[in-house]
Design a protein around this motif. Structure first.
Motif, PDB file in Angstrom:
ATOM      1  N   UNK A  85      91.695 -22.998  -1.197  1.00 54.33           N
ATOM      2  CA  UNK A  85      93.107 -23.408  -1.155  1.00 54.33           C
ATOM      3  C   UNK A  85      93.995 -22.221  -0.789  1.00 54.33           C
ATOM      4  N   UNK A  86      93.751 -21.068  -1.442  1.00 54.06           N
ATOM      5  CA  UNK A  86      94.567 -19.887  -1.145  1.00 54.06           C
ATOM      6  C   UNK A  86      94.384 -19.461   0.303  1.00 54.06           C
ATOM      7  N   UNK A  87      93.126 -19.478   0.754  1.00 54.14           N
ATOM      8  CA  UNK A  87      92.861 -19.061   2.132  1.00 54.14           C
ATOM      9  C   UNK A  87      93.595 -19.970   3.110  1.00 54.14           C
ATOM     10  N   UNK A  88      93.613 -21.276   2.820  1.00 50.15           N
ATOM     11  CA  UNK A  88      94.279 -22.214   3.722  1.00 50.15           C
ATOM     12  C   UNK A  88      95.770 -21.902   3.802  1.00 50.15           C
ATOM     13  N   UNK A  92      81.944 -22.200 -11.046  1.00 52.78           N
ATOM     14  CA  UNK A  92      81.682 -22.008  -9.629  1.00 52.78           C
ATOM     15  C   UNK A  92      82.587 -22.886  -8.779  1.00 52.78           C
ATOM     16  N   UNK A  93      82.735 -24.137  -9.207  1.00 57.38           N
ATOM     17  CA  UNK A  93      83.514 -25.072  -8.408  1.00 57.38           C
ATOM     18  C   UNK A  93      84.979 -24.655  -8.361  1.00 57.38           C
ATOM     19  N   UNK A  94      85.475 -24.231  -9.526  1.00 58.65           N
ATOM     20  CA  UNK A  94      86.870 -23.807  -9.607  1.00 58.65           C
ATOM     21  C   UNK A  94      87.128 -22.605  -8.691  1.00 58.65           C
ATOM     22  N   UNK A  95      86.175 -21.652  -8.703  1.00 57.60           N
ATOM     23  CA  UNK A  95      86.319 -20.473  -7.841  1.00 57.60           C
ATOM     24  C   UNK A  95      86.422 -20.904  -6.386  1.00 57.60           C
ATOM     25  N   UNK A 142      93.663 -12.623  -9.913  1.00 54.71           N
ATOM     26  CA  UNK A 142      94.671 -13.145 -10.850  1.00 54.71           C
ATOM     27  C   UNK A 142      94.176 -14.437 -11.495  1.00 54.71           C
ATOM     28  N   UNK A 143      93.630 -15.347 -10.672  1.00 49.74           N
ATOM     29  CA  UNK A 143      93.164 -16.621 -11.228  1.00 49.74           C
ATOM     30  C   UNK A 143      92.077 -16.385 -12.268  1.00 49.74           C
ATOM     31  N   UNK A 144      91.215 -15.408 -12.012  1.00 56.65           N
ATOM     32  CA  UNK A 144      90.126 -15.164 -12.958  1.00 56.65           C
ATOM     33  C   UNK A 144      90.629 -14.533 -14.255  1.00 56.65           C
ATOM     34  N   UNK A 145      91.687 -13.710 -14.164  1.00 54.33           N
ATOM     35  CA  UNK A 145      92.251 -13.179 -15.410  1.00 54.33           C
ATOM     36  C   UNK A 145      92.854 -14.317 -16.234  1.00 54.33           C
ATOM     37  N   UNK A 146      93.553 -15.222 -15.530  1.00 55.94           N
ATOM     38  CA  UNK A 146      94.103 -16.376 -16.242  1.00 55.94           C
ATOM     39  C   UNK A 146      92.977 -17.172 -16.885  1.00 55.94           C
ATOM     40  N   UNK A 147      91.892 -17.347 -16.124  1.00 50.55           N
ATOM     41  CA  UNK A 147      90.746 -18.083 -16.655  1.00 50.55           C
ATOM     42  C   UNK A 147      90.147 -17.398 -17.872  1.00 50.55           C
ATOM     43  N   UNK A 148      90.232 -16.081 -17.925  1.00 47.45           N
ATOM     44  CA  UNK A 148      89.686 -15.354 -19.076  1.00 47.45           C
ATOM     45  C   UNK A 148      90.533 -15.595 -20.320  1.00 47.45           C
ATOM     46  N   UNK A 149      91.836 -15.613 -20.152  1.00 46.45           N
ATOM     47  CA  UNK A 149      92.710 -15.825 -21.312  1.00 46.45           C
ATOM     48  C   UNK A 149      92.592 -17.276 -21.793  1.00 46.45           C
ATOM     49  N   UNK A 150      92.417 -18.207 -20.855  1.00 49.72           N
ATOM     50  CA  UNK A 150      92.306 -19.626 -21.195  1.00 49.72           C
ATOM     51  C   UNK A 150      91.126 -19.859 -22.153  1.00 49.72           C
ATOM     52  N   UNK A 151      91.417 -20.516 -23.249  1.00 53.83           N
ATOM     53  CA  UNK A 151      90.355 -20.823 -24.202  1.00 53.83           C
ATOM     54  C   UNK A 151      89.930 -19.648 -25.050  1.00 53.83           C
ATOM     55  N   UNK A 152      90.652 -18.531 -24.955  1.00 55.27           N
ATOM     56  CA  UNK A 152      90.282 -17.369 -25.752  1.00 55.27           C
ATOM     57  C   UNK A 152      90.848 -17.434 -27.158  1.00 55.27           C
ATOM     58  N   UNK A 203      90.538 -11.196 -25.547  1.00 55.89           N
ATOM     59  CA  UNK A 203      90.499 -12.656 -25.534  1.00 55.89           C
ATOM     60  C   UNK A 203      89.255 -13.133 -26.269  1.00 55.89           C
ATOM     61  N   UNK A 204      88.378 -12.209 -26.620  1.00 52.10           N
ATOM     62  CA  UNK A 204      87.099 -12.510 -27.261  1.00 52.10           C
ATOM     63  C   UNK A 204      86.323 -13.511 -26.431  1.00 52.10           C
ATOM     64  N   UNK A 205      86.323 -13.321 -25.141  1.00 47.14           N
ATOM     65  CA  UNK A 205      85.689 -14.272 -24.222  1.00 47.14           C
ATOM     66  C   UNK A 205      85.007 -13.514 -23.112  1.00 47.14           C
ATOM     67  N   UNK A 206      83.921 -14.067 -22.569  1.00 44.86           N
ATOM     68  CA  UNK A 206      83.358 -13.432 -21.368  1.00 44.86           C
ATOM     69  C   UNK A 206      84.404 -13.412 -20.254  1.00 44.86           C
ATOM     70  N   UNK A 207      84.345 -12.373 -19.443  1.00 46.20           N
ATOM     71  CA  UNK A 207      85.244 -12.311 -18.291  1.00 46.20           C
ATOM     72  C   UNK A 207      84.963 -13.518 -17.404  1.00 46.20           C
ATOM     73  N   UNK A 208      86.022 -14.231 -17.043  1.00 37.47           N
ATOM     74  CA  UNK A 208      85.857 -15.421 -16.206  1.00 37.47           C
ATOM     75  C   UNK A 208      85.471 -14.974 -14.796  1.00 37.47           C
ATOM     76  N   UNK A 209      84.357 -15.499 -14.287  1.00 36.25           N
ATOM     77  CA  UNK A 209      83.972 -15.221 -12.904  1.00 36.25           C
ATOM     78  C   UNK A 209      83.681 -13.758 -12.636  1.00 36.25           C
ATOM     79  N   UNK A 210      82.702 -13.210 -13.382  1.00 33.57           N
ATOM     80  CA  UNK A 210      82.388 -11.796 -13.219  1.00 33.57           C
ATOM     81  C   UNK A 210      82.023 -11.454 -11.775  1.00 33.57           C
ATOM     82  N   UNK A 211      81.096 -12.218 -11.213  1.00 29.42           N
ATOM     83  CA  UNK A 211      80.672 -11.905  -9.842  1.00 29.42           C
ATOM     84  C   UNK A 211      81.784 -12.082  -8.819  1.00 29.42           C
ATOM     85  N   UNK A 212      82.528 -13.203  -8.843  1.00 29.64           N
ATOM     86  CA  UNK A 212      83.668 -13.278  -7.912  1.00 29.64           C
ATOM     87  C   UNK A 212      84.627 -12.102  -8.067  1.00 29.64           C
TER      88      UNK A 212
END
Lengths: 302, 603
Positions: free
Chosen positions: A94-97, A85-88, B373-383, B316-325
């Motif tokens: 940051x992007x919005x800024x 959550x914090x990372x999001x 994009x950030x969440x896709x990167x987060x999904x690959x990270x640690x996969x 990635x065998x990982x949950x999608x990072x930040x599903x709701x976002x």
């Protein structure tokens, strides 16, 4: 073996970055800027290039690194992480800024280029009409026909109604260094776009509308040669500043080419204008565009 | 409304004839596959047109080899009018007959019922109509190449007055503006009206199906990203397409019964020819057209984003990072997508103060894209990343979407757009979004779901060769377009070498053209793989990728009615590598192994 894919991605992305880095040094870059506001446009371009360049490098490096680091390994299990959550919050804010910064730094430049109320009082008024496939350009004579500093009513009326002593050129736009040029842009047939890459200026011409635009050139590329009766060509071909149509207007779109001639000073420009007026009045005046909107049933084109 | 009604289990008992089963089928899977084949065939037509465009740009003084077959009247060069037709039809075919039918028609139809656990769409007959309404479009658009004057040549945007003006009542189908604005343009309008109606039928069906027919337990926030993306895309289509249809009909009326929606009051002059007086406004078209066509850009990318999310999570065998976002970002893109159309019109002559407003909205739409994009990167990270062909295509999507997204910011900045408008920079941008992103997304989808569609796996080594060649050659083709765009090289130019400002880009243009030709040839590897795997591919089984979503619990290919039993959904779609489990996946329907703590059930 699995890790090779990250190397493959890395190589392709590095090649892309290298092409961008090399291009300015081999002449594949912005053409010379010669307008008063062009520097602001270029500065914005470089700001955005820097921001997007850094973002590109960060995201692609992370992608390739993760692809390398976390390539399939039967001994390992993926992390069970559903998000952070914090990372999001951090990357959203940051992007919005950054985006808001980009959005608000540009407003002023846009206003200076395009807002009619911000356009400076003209020292030269020109009327440009696009048609398939050339630019018709009119200059009023004498130049100070519009008693300045008056309202713009007179120049605007002139833009709508051609006069017999107007100097007319085809595809040649003349001005002088430092002149604040006001152009009234029209079209006879389809949408054209009056594009001057060296001035960082472009404006679509709309059928049925007269659209004002302005610029001030900051460098000269020609000089009037009275004896020869022509403008000197610049020695350096890169100073042949061109006008290009930037909106598709039919088969001849690509050859709707014009030239921008910037004289070193007003006197030099006037000398050219006087010469053109004389040359013009010794011939039959060109066809005056008939008042727009007169429906004439004829089918004689070509 | 979170739980669907219980539908009957089992399949229809009676056997359908060949015609009802494979041609006029009401089965969403068959319809999806029909869209897939139609789209892929048109992909090759659109690609061939693109190569002709590229050949002319690189060799403006006579196209090598091909020149031999040009008609005598052209001399040794292509005719400039013909060239305008090539790029106009390339874009029209790719957008309306390839990308949209593939993403929404093919994947939307095939995947939605399977992924939400329904036995079919809510309106199977409407669904069948949505495919068969494409056919008049197919026929008319292909016929338009052969009519008097040739196919449409006013760009895929068909701006009046170039596209709309006609000679006048009783003077035939010729247009004074261009030979390609005659009957070819009329055919273009008719074809697009059919495509639009087809998409509207599809979108209503998708929205209804997703709202009403989800399997028990399939709450909205247990839906896979693919379904979310298709859902939001369908809403976009349902709201935007009527506007396009109206615009198309207005231009069609201008061309056929001499209305003057887009003809200004003063009329127009073409040399000595004066048209009648009008009463309309050419700018109106641009507003109405872009009100559809900007959301259309998202229609052409959101489904790919959804599919790529599922492919990346699976491999990635990982949950999608930040599903709701991710879901909110999709909704954000869709919402903002309706108020940014004016950024296509910064230089159009509309009030520049409007441009400022559209610029602000456009800047903000970059935000949800960045979040994705950030969440896709987060999904690959640690996969624990499996580099299957589907995964490689999905990762290419992410890598390339970054470029396509970032290049958009240049043109969103109004003053910079004054310079970049209608240069090759925009051509580069659109191809990084629609080719480098959407097409890689489509390839990822095809490699991923081919086994579910046909029961056999595509050949992996061939797939990887195809991917590697496509990835390299597509970048060689499209990336240098940014560079010549920065140089100001205009788009849609028959010959730019006559301008001293751009003549030095000739070699770079030739490099791009040669890359494009090779890129075209590389696609035959895919065609071969597709055809060969259809009959000789490895049998896939139900769940070859060990994926969690519902479609993998059905047989491959699923029978009419899809599931043997109504699936009961117990959790979200991304429970990969759950701690303390032997398997690294946990299907949405699986009863949880005893003794293991229940993972978070809803995201």
């Amino acid at each position: 073996m699995q890790k090779l894919w990250s190397v493959f991605f890395g190589l392709v992305l590095t090649a892309i970055f290298a092409l961008c880095a090399v291009s300015p040094w081999v002449g594949w870059w912005l053409p010379q800027n010669v307008s008063s506001y062009g520097g602001d446009v270029d500065a914005l371009f470089y700001i955005i290039l820097a921001i997007t360049g850094v973002t590109f490098v960060i995201t692609e490096v992370l992608l390739v690194w993760f692809m390398y680091q976390y390539a399939y390994n039967p001994q390992r299990k993926a992390r069970y992480v559903e998000g952070n959550h914090r990372l999001e919050l951090v990357w959203t804010v940051a992007t919005a800024a950054v985006l808001l910064y980009v959005a608000f730094t540009q407003v002023n430049v846009w206003e200076n280029i395009k807002y009619q109320g911000r356009m400076p009082e003209p020292s030269l008024t020109v009327q440009v009409t696009g048609r398939q496939w050339e630019w018709h350009i009119r200059y009023p004579t004498p130049l100070d026909v519009f008693d300045q500093p008056a309202s713009l009513e007179k120049p605007m009326a002139w833009a709508e109604a051609p006069e017999i002593d107007d100097v007319r050129t085809s595809n040649e736009l003349h001005t002088w260094v430092g002149a604040k040029v006001r152009i009234y842009l029209k079209t006879e047939d389809v949408i054209h776009s009056f594009g001057l890459p060296n001035l960082r200026l472009m404006q679509d011409a709309l059928p049925g509308k007269t659209i004002p635009m302005w610029f001030k050139a900051t460098a000269a590329n020609t000089q009037w040669n009275e004896a020869a009766g022509r403008c000197e060509e610049p020695a350096d071909a890169s100073r042949r500043w061109e006008i290009a149509c930037k909106e598709l207007c039919g088969g001849g779109h690509y050859r709707m080419r014009g030239r921008l001639y910037v004289h070193p000073n007003e006197d030099d420009f006037r000398a050219w204008l006087t010469y053109r007026l004389k040359a013009q009045s010794s011939h039959e005046p060109e066809k005056t565009p008939s008042a727009a909107g007169t429906p004439v049933a004829s089918n004689t084109k070509e | 409304m979170s739980i669907s009604h219980l539908h009957e289990t089992g399949t229809h008992s009676h056997e359908l004839g060949f015609l009802r089963k494979y041609i006029f089928s009401e089965d969403h899977k068959v319809i999806g596959i029909q869209f897939l084949f139609s789209g892929l065939i048109f992909l090759f037509i659109g690609g061939a047109l693109a190569l002709l465009v590229r050949l002319q740009v690189a060799y403006p003084n006579g196209v090598p080899i091909l020149s031999m077959w040009f008609p005598k009247s052209w001399g040794d060069k292509m005719s400039p009018e013909f060239y305008t037709m090539l790029f106009s039809m390339h874009a029209s075919v790719m957008i309306f007959f390839v990308i949209i039918p593939l993403l929404t028609g093919s994947f939307g139809n095939f995947l939605i019922p399977l992924m939400i656990g329904a036995k079919d769409m809510a309106f199977p007959k409407l669904n069948m109509c949505s495919y068969w309404f494409m056919w008049p479009g197919f026929v008319v658009i292909v016929a338009s190449f052969f009519v008097d004057g040739g196919g449409a040549g006013s760009g895929w945007t068909s701006y009046p007055t170039l596209a709309s003006v006609m000679l006048g009542p009783g003077q035939g189908w010729n247009s004074p503006s261009s030979p390609h604005s005659g009957l070819g343009q009329v055919f273009w309008l008719i074809a697009l009206i059919f495509v639009g109606i087809s998409s509207m039928m599809g979108s209503i069906n998708y929205v209804t199906t997703i709202i009403n027919m989800r399997a028990p337990g399939m709450t909205l926030f247990r839906m896979p990203m693919t379904v979310w993306a298709l859902f939001i895309t369908a809403i976009l289509q349902a709201m935007a397409l009527p506007v396009l249809t109206v615009a198309l009909i207005m231009q069609l009326l201008d061309k056929t019964i001499n209305t003057t929606f887009f003809l200004p009051p003063g009329g127009l002059e073409f040399g000595n020819l004066h048209t009648a007086a009008g009463g309309g406004q050419p700018l109106l078209w641009q507003h109405v057209f872009w009100f559809y066509s900007h959301p259309a850009v998202y229609i052409m990318i959101l489904p790919a984003m959804g599919m790529v999310s599922d492919v990346i999570a699976t491999f990635s065998r990982k949950p999608l990072f930040g599903y709701r976002p991710m879901v909110y970002a999709l909704a954000g893109i869709a919402g903002l997508g309706f108020i940014v159309w004016g950024h296509h019109m910064f230089q159009s002559g509309m009030d520049p103060r409007l441009g400022t407003g559209f610029m602000l909205a456009t800047m903000m739409i970059a935000l949800p894209s960045a979040i994705k994009v950030f969440n896709w990167l987060g999904t690959v990270w640690g996969g624990n990343v499996h580099y299957t062909t589907a995964m490689l295509n999905a990762l290419a999507f992410v890598a390339m979407f970054v470029i396509g997204g970032l290049s958009g910011i240049f043109m969103a900045a109004t003053p910079v757009d004054v310079y970049f408008h209608d240069t090759y920079f925009i051509v580069a941008h659109i191809h990084y979004v629609l080719f480098m992103s959407s097409v890689f997304g489509i390839f990822a989808g095809i490699y991923f779901w081919f086994p579910k569609m046909f029961g056999r796996l595509l050949n992996e080594p061939l797939g990887k060769v195809h991917f590697a060649l496509t990835f390299v050659l597509a970048n060689c083709t499209f990336f240098p377009m940014h560079i010549i765009g920065i140089g100001g090289h205009p788009r849609r130019y028959f010959d730019s070498t006559m301008y001293s400002t751009w003549s030095h880009f000739r070699e770079l243009n030739q490099f791009m053209t040669i890359s494009a030709i090779l890129l075209g040839f590389a696609q035959f590897i895919f065609v071969f793989n597709f055809a060969w795997s259809l009959v000789r591919g490895k049998i896939a089984g139900r769940n070859p990728w060990h994926s969690n979503t519902l479609e993998w619990t059905a047989p491959s290919p699923p029978p009419h009615g899809n599931f043997e039993h109504v699936p009961i959904v117990r959790r979200g779609p991304y429970e990969y590598s759950v701690p303390d489990m032997a398997e690294d996946y946990l299907p949405q329907t699986a009863a949880h192994p005893a003794g293991v703590p229940q993972p978070v059930a809803t995201h």
